[in-house]
Design a protein around this motif. Structure first.
Motif, PDB file in Angstrom:
ATOM      1  N   PRO A   1       3.727  -7.260  15.296  1.00 11.77           N
ATOM      2  CA  PRO A   1       3.718  -7.189  13.745  1.00 11.77           C
ATOM      3  C   PRO A   1       4.909  -7.492  13.201  1.00 11.77           C
ATOM      4  O   PRO A   1       5.979  -6.946  13.704  1.00 11.77           O
ATOM      5  N   VAL A   2       5.076  -8.363  11.935  1.00 16.06           N
ATOM      6  CA  VAL A   2       6.238  -8.367  11.209  1.00 16.06           C
ATOM      7  C   VAL A   2       6.802  -7.065  10.799  1.00 16.06           C
ATOM      8  O   VAL A   2       8.177  -6.967  10.966  1.00 16.06           O
ATOM      9  N   HIS A   3       5.821  -6.210  10.322  1.00 20.91           N
ATOM     10  CA  HIS A   3       6.396  -4.665   9.890  1.00 20.91           C
ATOM     11  C   HIS A   3       5.619  -3.723  10.737  1.00 20.91           C
ATOM     12  O   HIS A   3       4.607  -3.245  10.406  1.00 20.91           O
ATOM     13  N   PRO A   4       6.335  -3.525  11.838  1.00 21.34           N
ATOM     14  CA  PRO A   4       5.447  -2.441  12.944  1.00 21.34           C
ATOM     15  C   PRO A   4       5.385  -1.180  12.203  1.00 21.34           C
ATOM     16  O   PRO A   4       6.387  -0.628  11.312  1.00 21.34           O
ATOM     17  N   VAL A   5       4.482  -0.277  12.521  1.00 21.72           N
ATOM     18  CA  VAL A   5       4.321   1.025  11.962  1.00 21.72           C
ATOM     19  C   VAL A   5       3.917   1.988  13.155  1.00 21.72           C
ATOM     20  O   VAL A   5       3.157   1.769  14.172  1.00 21.72           O
ATOM     21  N   ASP A   6       4.840   3.024  12.933  1.00 19.53           N
ATOM     22  CA  ASP A   6       4.475   4.225  14.051  1.00 19.53           C
ATOM     23  C   ASP A   6       3.463   4.982  13.638  1.00 19.53           C
ATOM     24  O   ASP A   6       2.423   5.282  14.468  1.00 19.53           O
ATOM     25  N   THR A   7       3.266   5.414  12.305  1.00 21.23           N
ATOM     26  CA  THR A   7       2.273   6.342  11.972  1.00 21.23           C
ATOM     27  C   THR A   7       1.762   5.913  10.754  1.00 21.23           C
ATOM     28  O   THR A   7       2.223   5.532   9.708  1.00 21.23           O
ATOM     29  N   VAL A   8       0.235   5.687  10.676  1.00 20.16           N
ATOM     30  CA  VAL A   8      -0.264   5.251   9.240  1.00 20.16           C
ATOM     31  C   VAL A   8      -0.843   6.681   8.583  1.00 20.16           C
ATOM     32  O   VAL A   8      -1.470   7.490   9.062  1.00 20.16           O
ATOM     33  N   THR A   9      -0.354   6.563   7.532  1.00 21.19           N
ATOM     34  CA  THR A   9      -0.302   7.852   6.535  1.00 21.19           C
ATOM     35  C   THR A   9      -1.516   7.468   5.919  1.00 21.19           C
ATOM     36  O   THR A   9      -2.279   6.607   5.700  1.00 21.19           O
ATOM     37  N   PRO A  10      -2.067   8.840   5.276  1.00 21.06           N
ATOM     38  CA  PRO A  10      -3.364   8.894   4.476  1.00 21.06           C
ATOM     39  C   PRO A  10      -3.039   7.683   3.225  1.00 21.06           C
ATOM     40  O   PRO A  10      -4.135   7.013   2.835  1.00 21.06           O
ATOM     41  N   THR A  11      -2.012   7.575   2.639  1.00 21.84           N
ATOM     42  CA  THR A  11      -1.669   6.762   1.694  1.00 21.84           C
ATOM     43  C   THR A  11      -2.009   5.304   1.907  1.00 21.84           C
ATOM     44  O   THR A  11      -2.401   4.327   1.202  1.00 21.84           O
ATOM     45  N   MET A  12      -1.496   4.777   3.099  1.00 20.61           N
ATOM     46  CA  MET A  12      -1.580   3.643   3.508  1.00 20.61           C
ATOM     47  C   MET A  12      -3.052   3.412   3.994  1.00 20.61           C
ATOM     48  O   MET A  12      -3.596   2.413   3.519  1.00 20.61           O
ATOM     49  N   TRP A  13      -3.770   4.462   4.252  1.00 21.39           N
ATOM     50  CA  TRP A  13      -5.283   3.903   4.495  1.00 21.39           C
ATOM     51  C   TRP A  13      -5.960   3.848   3.203  1.00 21.39           C
ATOM     52  O   TRP A  13      -6.711   2.760   3.074  1.00 21.39           O
ATOM     53  N   LEU A  14      -5.529   4.508   2.247  1.00 18.93           N
ATOM     54  CA  LEU A  14      -6.246   4.275   0.727  1.00 18.93           C
ATOM     55  C   LEU A  14      -5.802   2.917   0.133  1.00 18.93           C
ATOM     56  O   LEU A  14      -6.537   2.266  -0.450  1.00 18.93           O
ATOM     57  N   THR A  15      -4.445   2.600   0.564  1.00 19.09           N
ATOM     58  CA  THR A  15      -3.917   1.119  -0.242  1.00 19.09           C
ATOM     59  C   THR A  15      -4.784   0.304   0.568  1.00 19.09           C
ATOM     60  O   THR A  15      -5.175  -0.816  -0.178  1.00 19.09           O
ATOM     61  N   ALA A  16      -4.763   0.302   1.932  1.00 13.52           N
ATOM     62  CA  ALA A  16      -5.491  -0.826   2.674  1.00 13.52           C
ATOM     63  C   ALA A  16      -6.985  -1.109   2.308  1.00 13.52           C
ATOM     64  O   ALA A  16      -7.372  -2.022   2.080  1.00 13.52           O
ATOM     65  N   ALA A  17      -7.662   0.132   2.039  1.00 18.60           N
ATOM     66  CA  ALA A  17      -9.069   0.162   1.867  1.00 18.60           C
ATOM     67  C   ALA A  17      -9.019  -0.657   0.332  1.00 18.60           C
ATOM     68  O   ALA A  17      -9.790  -1.479   0.032  1.00 18.60           O
ATOM     69  N   ASP A  18      -8.094  -0.318  -0.619  1.00 19.62           N
ATOM     70  CA  ASP A  18      -8.012  -1.256  -1.913  1.00 19.62           C
ATOM     71  C   ASP A  18      -7.682  -2.604  -1.751  1.00 19.62           C
ATOM     72  O   ASP A  18      -8.496  -3.391  -2.672  1.00 19.62           O
ATOM     73  N   THR A  19      -6.724  -2.760  -1.031  1.00 20.59           N
ATOM     74  CA  THR A  19      -6.488  -4.390  -0.883  1.00 20.59           C
ATOM     75  C   THR A  19      -7.827  -5.107  -0.274  1.00 20.59           C
ATOM     76  O   THR A  19      -7.875  -6.070  -0.663  1.00 20.59           O
ATOM     77  N   LEU A  20      -8.387  -4.319   0.878  1.00 17.02           N
ATOM     78  CA  LEU A  20      -9.548  -4.999   1.198  1.00 17.02           C
ATOM     79  C   LEU A  20     -10.782  -5.406   0.478  1.00 17.02           C
ATOM     80  O   LEU A  20     -11.442  -6.329   0.459  1.00 17.02           O
ATOM     81  N   ARG A  21     -10.700  -4.276  -0.417  1.00 17.03           N
ATOM     82  CA  ARG A  21     -11.971  -4.552  -1.715  1.00 17.03           C
ATOM     83  C   ARG A  21     -11.519  -5.625  -2.575  1.00 17.03           C
ATOM     84  O   ARG A  21     -12.555  -6.713  -2.793  1.00 17.03           O
ATOM     85  N   ARG A  22     -10.123  -5.829  -2.811  1.00 15.71           N
ATOM     86  CA  ARG A  22      -9.767  -7.053  -3.594  1.00 15.71           C
ATOM     87  C   ARG A  22      -9.695  -8.240  -2.825  1.00 15.71           C
ATOM     88  O   ARG A  22     -10.423  -9.251  -3.309  1.00 15.71           O
ATOM     89  N   VAL A  23      -9.701  -8.232  -1.581  1.00 19.46           N
ATOM     90  CA  VAL A  23      -9.876  -9.511  -0.651  1.00 19.46           C
ATOM     91  C   VAL A  23     -11.567  -9.700  -0.636  1.00 19.46           C
ATOM     92  O   VAL A  23     -11.811 -10.965  -0.708  1.00 19.46           O
ATOM     93  N   ALA A  24     -12.121  -8.750  -0.600  1.00 20.88           N
ATOM     94  CA  ALA A  24     -13.645  -9.171  -0.615  1.00 20.88           C
ATOM     95  C   ALA A  24     -14.360  -9.676  -1.832  1.00 20.88           C
ATOM     96  O   ALA A  24     -14.917 -10.693  -1.797  1.00 20.88           O
ATOM     97  N   GLU A  25     -13.513  -9.493  -2.892  1.00 18.81           N
ATOM     98  CA  GLU A  25     -13.718 -10.127  -4.245  1.00 18.81           C
ATOM     99  C   GLU A  25     -13.570 -11.644  -4.003  1.00 18.81           C
ATOM    100  O   GLU A  25     -14.183 -12.318  -4.718  1.00 18.81           O
ATOM    101  N   LEU A  26     -12.335 -11.655  -3.518  1.00 22.86           N
ATOM    102  CA  LEU A  26     -11.962 -13.300  -3.525  1.00 22.86           C
ATOM    103  C   LEU A  26     -13.068 -14.014  -2.536  1.00 22.86           C
ATOM    104  O   LEU A  26     -13.423 -15.121  -2.900  1.00 22.86           O
ATOM    105  N   GLY A  27     -13.429 -13.282  -1.496  1.00 28.05           N
ATOM    106  CA  GLY A  27     -14.400 -14.075  -0.621  1.00 28.05           C
ATOM    107  C   GLY A  27     -15.787 -14.327  -1.405  1.00 28.05           C
ATOM    108  O   GLY A  27     -16.400 -15.184  -1.193  1.00 28.05           O
TER     109      GLY A  27
END
Length: 279
Positions: free
Chosen positions: A105-131
């Motif tokens: 990973p270009v930006h390795p992560v030791d611990t995935v936080t709840p905020t990261m989960w929420l941001t990832a879900a929102d980002t993927l929603r936007r990716v799905a809209e592009l698709g």
């Protein structure tokens, strides 16, 4: 002879050949073709091969969780869609974060936080809209942390499944990689039952070694039978190295995923019953 659409990665087979010739060699044997980073390829030359492209990398930079990273991922996903249109490629693959040429990973992560989960879900929603706007499907691939991709966030199959379910869009699905899942989680047939409703593609290689079916511990004929019993008729892609020759690897892959070469005894295929099967 197989209910599945079979594909193979040109990134890992026929490595002694120029890339465009790898694509031709795979396509000439009746397989669809998968590629990774499209920015390093001659897209016009690939399109001229006449190969059917099953999957390609759907981003060049960025990640799912940081402000700059999500902007970069969405921008490169948009550009990737333009290339997918040129290749008529239906699926574009994503990971939890960008990977370097060594798969780290270009930006390795030791611990995935709840905020990261929420941001990832929102980002993927936007990716799905592009698709959806481009009539393409983005896929989120699970990886393994123990061997190939330590420090990658959202790497486990359970993680990718949770994010895809949360997005709940036909334009964002899983790329379920059984090689990575065997290393990270195991219990593959049960995993198939959970993940298939959210899966657009399955990738395979054996463990250990990441070579073709029959070279390691995963009994892929049983996987093929389970997929058939579950009603899966989509893409199964060989993303593996060849233990000996690429031709032999592709033949072993085709045989493993040709259920008519198996027995009628549920998931228990006896090797002797596969002898003489046409490939």
């Amino acid at each position: 002879m197989t209910p599945f659409t079979l594909a193979a990665s040109a990134e890992m087979l026929y490595l002694d050949l120029p890339f465009t010739e790898r694509v031709r060699r795979i396509a000439d044997q009746g397989f669809q073709v998968e590629i990774w980073d499209w920015s390093t390829k001659d897209i016009d030359a690939l399109a001229a091969t006449g190969a059917a492209f099953s999957s390609m990398t759907g981003y060049l930079t960025g990640d799912l969780t940081t402000p700059d990273g999500t902007d970069a991922l969405l921008t490169s996903a948009h550009t990737s869609l333009e290339v997918a249109d040129r290749l008529n490629c239906p699926r574009l693959n994503l990971h939890g974060t960008g990977l370097n040429p060594q798969g780290l990973p270009v930006h390795p992560v030791d611990t995935v936080t709840p905020t990261m989960w929420l941001t990832a879900a929102d980002t993927l929603r936007r990716v799905a809209e592009l698709g959806a706007a481009a009539d393409r499907v983005f896929t989120l691939e699970n990886l393994n942390l123990a061997v190939d991709h330590p420090g990658t966030p959202f790497a486990r199959a359970a993680d990718t499944l949770a994010l895809v379910r949360a997005t709940d869009s036909p334009h964002l699905r899983m790329n379920l990689d059984l090689y990575h899942a065997q290393i990270g989680e195991g219990n593959l047939i049960d995993l198939l039952g959970q993940a298939l409703p959210y899966t657009a593609e399955i990738q395979v290689a054996d463990v250990p070694g990441r070579c073709e079916p029959g070279t390691g511990e995963i009994h892929y004929p049983a996987i093929a039978t389970a997929l058939q019993n579950l009603g899966y008729t989509g893409v199964v892609a060989l993303e593996s190295w060849a233990r000996d020759s690429p031709d032999t690897a592709l033949a072993a892959f085709r045989t493993a995923f040709t259920p008519s070469c198996g027995s009628d005894h549920g998931n228990a295929w006896h090797p002797a019953e596969r002898q003489g099967c046409e490939v």
